[in-house]
Motif scaffolding. Structure first.
Motif, short mmCIF file in Angstrom:
data_model
loop_
_atom_site.label_atom_id
_atom_site.label_comp_id
_atom_site.label_asym_id
_atom_site.label_seq_id
_atom_site.Cartn_x
_atom_site.Cartn_y
_atom_site.Cartn_z
N CYS A 1 0.71 -1.23 0.04
CA CYS A 1 -0.03 0.00 -0.48
C CYS A 1 0.94 1.44 -0.31
CB CYS A 1 -0.68 0.07 1.44
SG CYS A 1 -2.19 -1.47 1.05
N GLU A 2 1.92 1.02 0.39
CA GLU A 2 2.44 2.20 0.75
C GLU A 2 3.69 2.19 -0.50
OE1 GLU A 2 5.30 2.06 3.99
OE2 GLU A 2 4.09 1.73 5.19
N LEU A 3 3.83 1.60 -0.93
CA LEU A 3 4.45 1.67 -2.76
C LEU A 3 3.42 2.14 -3.60
CD1 LEU A 3 6.53 -1.52 -2.98
CD2 LEU A 3 7.53 0.90 -2.33
N LYS A 5 0.98 4.14 -3.19
CA LYS A 5 0.81 5.31 -2.68
C LYS A 5 2.28 6.17 -3.56
CE LYS A 5 -0.82 8.48 1.26
NZ LYS A 5 -1.27 8.02 2.46
N GLU A 6 2.95 5.53 -2.95
CA GLU A 6 4.24 6.22 -3.77
C GLU A 6 4.51 6.38 -5.58
OE1 GLU A 6 7.72 4.89 -2.28
OE2 GLU A 6 7.69 5.34 -0.26
N VAL A 39 -5.64 -1.94 6.30
CA VAL A 39 -3.90 -1.69 5.85
C VAL A 39 -4.65 -0.25 4.93
CG1 VAL A 39 -2.50 -2.00 4.52
CG2 VAL A 39 -2.94 -3.48 6.76
N LYS A 42 -6.50 2.59 6.51
CA LYS A 42 -5.13 3.11 7.01
C LYS A 42 -4.37 4.50 6.33
CE LYS A 42 -3.37 1.70 10.61
NZ LYS A 42 -3.39 0.56 12.07
N ILE A 43 -4.26 3.78 4.97
CA ILE A 43 -3.14 3.71 4.12
C ILE A 43 -3.98 5.32 2.86
CG2 ILE A 43 -1.06 3.33 2.36
CD1 ILE A 43 0.19 1.52 4.35
N VAL A 45 -5.35 3.97 0.59
CA VAL A 45 -5.35 3.00 -1.33
C VAL A 45 -6.10 2.28 -1.03
CG1 VAL A 45 -3.04 4.12 -1.90
CG2 VAL A 45 -2.71 1.81 -0.74
#
Length: 179
Positions: A1-3, A5-6, A39, A42-43, A45
């Motif tokens: 999810c963080e990727l 977002k990037e 998750v 929370k993020i 995405v």
């Protein structure tokens, strides 16, 4: 999810290992889905992901039609499937009696090096057939030593597998065999 977002494109595949029943896969899929929703929320995405089963036990291969109800892919862990099909520990067999078996014709080849098409291969073909009866688009492959061995790769092709996975040093041989 963080990727995501990037801005990175990802295609996660989450594999449930050492499965032996559809109810176990169902439980794990529900847990995975719940955590994914949490998750992603929370993020902030969303992303598509797949949940699948690692087939390492004969019972999982035999009941693959039921596992496919909750699995979007199968990966055959052929090292463990070989151990559980033969009922022998690779570590014990290779150091103690397996070479004797091969040298004296009790086995045609080391089943941990060359896929045993008659036994382990039968279970793989059965699981592919049964899995695709339930989910026609299920993706199937193997991982382990056999994924880099030419005759095993040929077997995988004719058994209808989509991919093989192997250790990096076996990739050139695997690519040539697959071609």
């Amino acid at each position: 999810c963080e990727l995501v977002k990037e801005g990175v494109v990802v295609h996660p595949e989450i594999m449930v290992a050492v499965t032996n029943s559809a109810s176990e896969v169902k439980l794990m899929k529900e847990l995975i889905d719940a955590v994914a929703v949490e998750v992603m929320g929370k993020i902030g995405v969303t992303l598509d992901y797949k949940v699948g089963s690692m087939i390492e036990l004969p019972r999982a291969a035999i009941t693959a039609d039921k596992l496919a109800e909750y699995s979007e892919f199968f990966s055959f862990g052929t090292n463990d499937l070989t151990q559980t099909t033969f009922g022998i520990s690779r570590d014990d067999a290779e150091g103690k009696f397996l070479l004797y078996y091969v040298e004296n014709g009790l086995l045609p080849e080391d089943p941990f090096q060359v896929l045993d098409e008659e036994g382990v291969g039968y279970l793989i073909r059965l699981a592919v057939e049964k899995g695709r009866q339930t989910r026609s688009d299920i993706e199937v492959g193997i991982c382990g030593e056999h994924g880099g061995e030419p005759s095993s790769i040929r077997f995988c092709h004719y058994a209808g597998l989509n991919y093989v996975s192997c250790s990096p040093f076996r990739v050139p041989v695997a690519r040539l065999a697959a071609a």
